[in-house]
Design a protein around this motif. Sequence first.
Motif, short mmCIF file in Angstrom:
data_model
loop_
_atom_site.label_atom_id
_atom_site.label_comp_id
_atom_site.label_asym_id
_atom_site.label_seq_id
_atom_site.Cartn_x
_atom_site.Cartn_y
_atom_site.Cartn_z
N ASN A 11 40.64 -21.24 -87.29
CA ASN A 11 39.84 -22.24 -86.58
C ASN A 11 39.44 -21.71 -85.21
OD1 ASN A 11 42.21 -22.37 -85.14
ND2 ASN A 11 42.69 -24.48 -85.70
N CYS A 12 39.35 -22.59 -84.22
CA CYS A 12 38.93 -22.19 -82.88
C CYS A 12 39.89 -21.19 -82.23
CB CYS A 12 38.77 -23.42 -81.99
SG CYS A 12 40.26 -24.44 -81.89
N GLN A 13 41.10 -21.08 -82.76
CA GLN A 13 42.06 -20.12 -82.22
C GLN A 13 41.81 -18.70 -82.69
OE1 GLN A 13 45.98 -21.64 -83.22
NE2 GLN A 13 45.41 -23.72 -82.61
N ALA A 14 40.94 -18.52 -83.69
CA ALA A 14 40.76 -17.20 -84.30
C ALA A 14 40.16 -16.19 -83.33
CB ALA A 14 39.89 -17.33 -85.54
N ARG A 15 39.17 -16.61 -82.53
CA ARG A 15 38.53 -15.67 -81.61
C ARG A 15 39.48 -15.18 -80.52
NH1 ARG A 15 33.86 -19.18 -82.38
NH2 ARG A 15 32.27 -18.09 -83.61
N PRO A 16 40.19 -16.07 -79.81
CA PRO A 16 41.14 -15.54 -78.83
C PRO A 16 42.26 -14.73 -79.46
CG PRO A 16 41.26 -17.95 -78.95
CD PRO A 16 40.05 -17.54 -79.69
N LEU A 17 42.71 -15.12 -80.67
CA LEU A 17 43.73 -14.34 -81.35
C LEU A 17 43.21 -12.93 -81.65
CD1 LEU A 17 46.52 -14.20 -82.68
CD2 LEU A 17 45.46 -15.05 -84.79
N ALA A 18 41.96 -12.82 -82.08
CA ALA A 18 41.37 -11.52 -82.36
C ALA A 18 41.31 -10.65 -81.10
CB ALA A 18 39.98 -11.69 -82.95
N LYS A 19 40.92 -11.26 -79.97
CA LYS A 19 40.87 -10.52 -78.71
C LYS A 19 42.24 -9.98 -78.33
CE LYS A 19 36.90 -12.77 -76.46
NZ LYS A 19 36.18 -11.53 -76.10
N ILE A 195 49.42 -17.56 -77.59
CA ILE A 195 48.63 -16.77 -78.55
C ILE A 195 49.04 -15.30 -78.49
CG2 ILE A 195 46.30 -15.98 -79.13
CD1 ILE A 195 45.27 -18.67 -78.12
N ARG A 196 49.29 -14.80 -77.28
CA ARG A 196 49.70 -13.40 -77.14
C ARG A 196 51.05 -13.16 -77.83
NH1 ARG A 196 48.53 -9.29 -73.43
NH2 ARG A 196 50.17 -7.73 -73.22
N LYS A 197 52.01 -14.05 -77.60
CA LYS A 197 53.32 -13.87 -78.21
C LYS A 197 53.24 -13.94 -79.73
CE LYS A 197 55.82 -13.28 -74.54
NZ LYS A 197 56.49 -11.97 -74.30
#
Length: 292
Positions: A11-19, A195-197
């Motif tokens: 969902n919307c978390q996918a882009r920051p997770l990819a970064k 998200i980083r962890k």
Amino acid sequence: MSKIKVVVVGNCQARPLAKIIESLNRSVEVTAIAIVHLLKSEQFDEYRSHFEAADLIVSQLVMDSYPCEFVRTSFLNSLYGEKVLSIVNLYFTGYTPDWFYIRIPERGPLRGPMGDYHNRTVLGAWQEGISVEEAARRLEDPEFNRRYLPEIQASFNQLRERESKVDVKVSDLIEKNFKKSRMFFTFNHPNMFLIRKYAERILKQAKIGRKSTWFRPKDRELLNQFVPLANPAMGLPAGSLSSHKGVKCSIDDQNLVTIGRRKEYSSQEIVAEFYRIYERLGDELDLRELRV
């Protein structure tokens, strides 16, 4: 040296997770990001080559009932097997248990000064005919909000149930840290620390590992467009804000709410803005009868 090709589905978390995943190991290249709520089944051919070429597919758990077939976890597992690493949607209601979505049939979510988010206390006060001032007091009153205290444990129970079905766990990480600092801006928008962890765990599970630290998440939050004040009864960190972080909004001639630039609201100001929308659209959308 060839890159490790990764596709992220979520969902919307996918882009920051990819970064974050790319920042943790420069040997990793995210070749595609499939945002599930923006896709339809007929778009599979747009992503097929990325899935086939990927060394790793990181996918949030998507159930078989989801309308877009090719992002369902079972579908990806059936075609790509061991390349798929399943994860959960990071979701925790402890800071904002009183915020929710109002979805209007054939119209989608009702928008307002907090985007798609609405507050149960505010809507309930409007339905009761209570003044803006009294509704704002309720919003900030710890005693009134004690009704939401069971949400912390309920949210963890739900998260543990979901993560029992995925490859990479996270509930222990949230439980360890959620009382130290605010980890979620809204129930489905975590901060970059979390998200980083989680990304570190994902790479470890995939036997890729972390090799870089150049991305500084504390300076680059990506999911903090909407930040309501933390519920006052929960005893959890409120973060640095003293007001509700939202947006300006307007209502057009077709009674559609559009949102604009960012704006911060006091509790009384945000209640007044919600009341304005409910007064204008309440009868049309049956908001008087909506259960809160």
